[in-house]
Design an enzyme around this catalytic site. Structure first.
Site, short mmCIF file in Angstrom:
data_model
loop_
_atom_site.label_atom_id
_atom_site.label_comp_id
_atom_site.label_asym_id
_atom_site.label_seq_id
_atom_site.Cartn_x
_atom_site.Cartn_y
_atom_site.Cartn_z
N GLU A 1 1.20 -1.19 0.09
CA GLU A 1 0.22 -0.53 -0.28
C GLU A 1 0.85 1.14 0.19
O GLU A 1 0.98 2.31 0.98
CB GLU A 1 -0.37 -0.35 0.90
CG GLU A 1 -1.85 -1.05 1.24
CD GLU A 1 -2.72 -0.73 2.80
OE1 GLU A 1 -2.49 -0.01 3.43
OE2 GLU A 1 -3.23 -2.12 2.76
N CYS B 1 -2.74 33.13 9.88
CA CYS B 1 -2.73 33.85 11.20
C CYS B 1 -2.34 32.41 12.71
O CYS B 1 -3.24 32.50 13.98
CB CYS B 1 -3.74 34.41 11.92
SG CYS B 1 -3.59 35.74 10.30
N TYR C 1 0.82 13.80 1.15
CA TYR C 1 -0.02 14.85 2.08
C TYR C 1 0.49 16.42 1.83
O TYR C 1 0.55 17.01 3.10
CB TYR C 1 0.45 13.70 3.02
CG TYR C 1 0.84 12.23 3.57
CD1 TYR C 1 -0.64 11.66 3.88
CD2 TYR C 1 1.40 11.64 2.99
CE1 TYR C 1 -1.31 10.73 3.83
CE2 TYR C 1 1.73 10.29 3.33
CZ TYR C 1 0.22 9.86 3.55
OH TYR C 1 0.13 8.09 2.84
N1 LLP Z 1 -1.88 2.24 4.70
C1 LLP Z 1 -1.67 2.35 5.65
C2 LLP Z 1 -3.26 1.04 6.03
C3 LLP Z 1 -1.42 3.45 6.93
O1 LLP Z 1 -1.80 3.72 7.15
C4 LLP Z 1 -1.33 4.37 5.18
C5 LLP Z 1 -0.49 5.59 5.84
C6 LLP Z 1 -0.33 4.10 3.63
C7 LLP Z 1 -0.75 2.97 3.93
C8 LLP Z 1 0.18 4.70 3.06
O2 LLP Z 1 1.43 5.45 3.91
P1 LLP Z 1 2.52 6.22 3.19
O3 LLP Z 1 3.34 4.29 1.74
O4 LLP Z 1 2.17 6.98 2.39
O5 LLP Z 1 3.22 6.43 3.61
N2 LLP Z 1 0.18 12.61 6.83
C9 LLP Z 1 1.54 11.92 6.97
C10 LLP Z 1 1.70 10.47 6.84
C11 LLP Z 1 0.35 9.39 7.56
C12 LLP Z 1 0.15 8.31 7.62
C13 LLP Z 1 -1.11 7.60 7.10
N3 LLP Z 1 -0.72 6.05 6.85
C14 LLP Z 1 3.04 12.77 6.56
O6 LLP Z 1 2.40 13.77 5.75
O7 LLP Z 1 4.20 12.23 6.70
#
Ligand code: LLP
Length: 434
Positions: free
Chosen positions: A280, A350, A379
């Site tokens: 994922e 602000c 993100y």
């Molecule tokens: N699978 C699940 C169950 C997840 O909770 C997440 C991310 C992903 C896959 C994908 O993760 P990635 O490969 O994109 O790292 N907003 C934060 C990241 C939060 C991720 C939440 N879950 C940031 O900007 O670093």
């Protein structure tokens, strides 16, 4: 300030940053700032890296929609064969609207509502990644009421402290809200076996986000794959193991998690199990393929401190202020040499916490200059908000020598869409009928 020379998506040519063959400054002339720009080839390339590395096993790359849910990106990934990791009705809609087939959709999240379970079932998604006993019980009730059999996996919390840069993106240890401990997971599979409207299809784990080392994945995967023989013996016909996402990329010169290395480490765990591997990735596919462009409005010196005040801030990119996330910032057009100062690059919101960079050494820009905030494809827009009644920016996608505006900038009217003033007399002040 990075030179950007090694960045294939946004190289610097003759002093100007480009997206493919388009000078970013030209895109700003057409679309304004703040602006998100994505580079499609890099997105495709990153997606394909998974297919190549994992080619010897049956696998699905279920792109994590939360990283960047723009329809055009989802559509292209879907065309290439990607599935989707979703966490809400909205993401289900996005994925389906972009043409991603339901049999490649995995539904995660700790708080799925009854409506979400019903819609997921109706859509025929491949599996719900279930995060609690309550959710499994609810899924059973919903499936029964619909005369359906709900396919599920239990998300196991392997109790691994994954090395993520911020505690908010760590999910594999016992103290988070995510997943269930190993023993409880066994109990849930046992309970579901007696229910005619539930069908165990897989097992799931996700240990966090922005992980650069393959070994925690080995640990997590070994733990859940190790549970499979006991479940199969008990009668579950599991067909997939989902390793989650979180594959790390460079923000500040660190080296990325090489997907070939990940494959080398985890394939031995999956090989021979007959399980389809689900991955994922979100950030890995889109993160480096995006920049946020913003214009310098003012410079302000307070004591010895410089503030570079730009027209994009935490409402466009919240990662610096929410996670202390680092994003490289460079001038879009390289100016003639200037003094280097330690500055805070701040937005117009602000809030003292509204910054894109703190204590950063930059050649001091001038009002009107354009800055590129790198590694903003994941993100970035996805976490953008209307705080301070700001319009969310446009998103532009570069595909070879073609340019697509894949989301227009929001209008002032967009900001009040859906709101009413109940006591306003129709006709006066533009009120719609109530
Ligand atoms: N699978 C699940 C169950 C997840 O909770 C997440 C991310 C992903 C896959 C994908 O993760 P990635 O490969 O994109 O790292 N907003 C934060 C990241 C939060 C991720 C939440 N879950 C940031 O900007 O670093």
């Amino acid at each position: 300030m990075g030179s950007g020379l090694l960045n294939v998506s946004f190289p610097r040519v003759d002093g100007e940053l480009r997206a493919g063959s388009f000078p970013l400054a030209e895109l700003v002339e057409r679309f304004g700032t703040p602006l998100y720009v994505y580079h499609l080839e890099q997105i495709e390339e990153r997606y394909k890296a998974f297919g190549h590395a994992f080619r010897e096993v049956d696998h699905v790359v279920a792109y994590s929609v939360k990283a960047n849910g723009n329809l055009a990106i989802l559509h292209r990934l879907g065309q290439l064969g990607a599935g989707a990791d979703i966490v809400s009705l909205g993401e289900l809609y996005r994925a389906r609207r972009a043409g991603i087939p339901p049999e490649r959709i995995f539904y995660a999240g700790v708080g799925k509502t009854e409506e979400e379970l019903r819609e997921g079932l109706k859509a025929g998604i491949y599996a719900f990644n279930v995060e609690s006993r309550g959710e499994l019980e609810r899924l059973d009730v919903v499936a029964e009421s619909m005369g359906e059999v709900a396919p599920f996996a239990i998300r196991v919390n392997p109790d691994i402290l994954s090395p993520t840069p911020h505690e908010y993106t760590r999910t594999g240890h016992a103290e988070t809200k995510f997943g269930v401990p190993v023993e409880e997971a066994f109990e849930l599979y046992d309970w579901a076996r007696g229910r005619t409207h539930l069908c165990a299809r897989g097992i799931d784990v996700h240990i966090g986000s922005q992980i650069l080392d393959p070994l925690p994945y080995f640990d997590a995967l070994s733990r859940v794959v190790g549970m499979v023989p006991r479940l199969r013996e008990a009668g579950d016909e599991l067909d997939f193991v989902d390793i989650g996402g979180g594959f790390g990329i460079p923000y500040d010169g660190e080296s990325r998690l090489i997907i070939e290395d990940l494959a080398r480490v985890i394939l031995p765990v999956v090989r021979g199990t007959g399980l389809r591997l689900v991955l994922e990735p979100g950030r890995y596919i889109v993160g480096e393929a995006g920049v946020l462009l913003t214009r310098v409005e003012y410079l302000k010196q307070v004591g010895t401190k410089w503030f570079v005040i730009v027209d994009g801030g935490m409402s466009e990119l919240i990662r610096p202020s929410h996670y202390g996330g680092y994003h490289a910032i460079e001038p879009v057009v390289m100016p003639s040499p200037r003094d280097i100062e330690v500055v805070d690059v701040v937005g117009p919101i602000c809030e003292s916490g509204d910054f894109l960079a703190r204590d950063r050494s930059l050649e001091l820009p001038e009002p009107g200059d354009l800055l590129a905030v790198r590694t903003a494809g994941a993100y970035g827009f996805a976490m953008a908000s209307n705080y301070n009644a700001r319009r969310r920016p446009a998103e532009v996608l570069v595909e070879g020598d073609r340019l697509h505006m894949v989301r227009r900038r929001e209008t002032i009217e967009d900001l009040v869409r859906g709101e009413t003033i109940p006591w306003e007399v129709p006709g006066e002040g533009g009120a719609e009928e109530s």
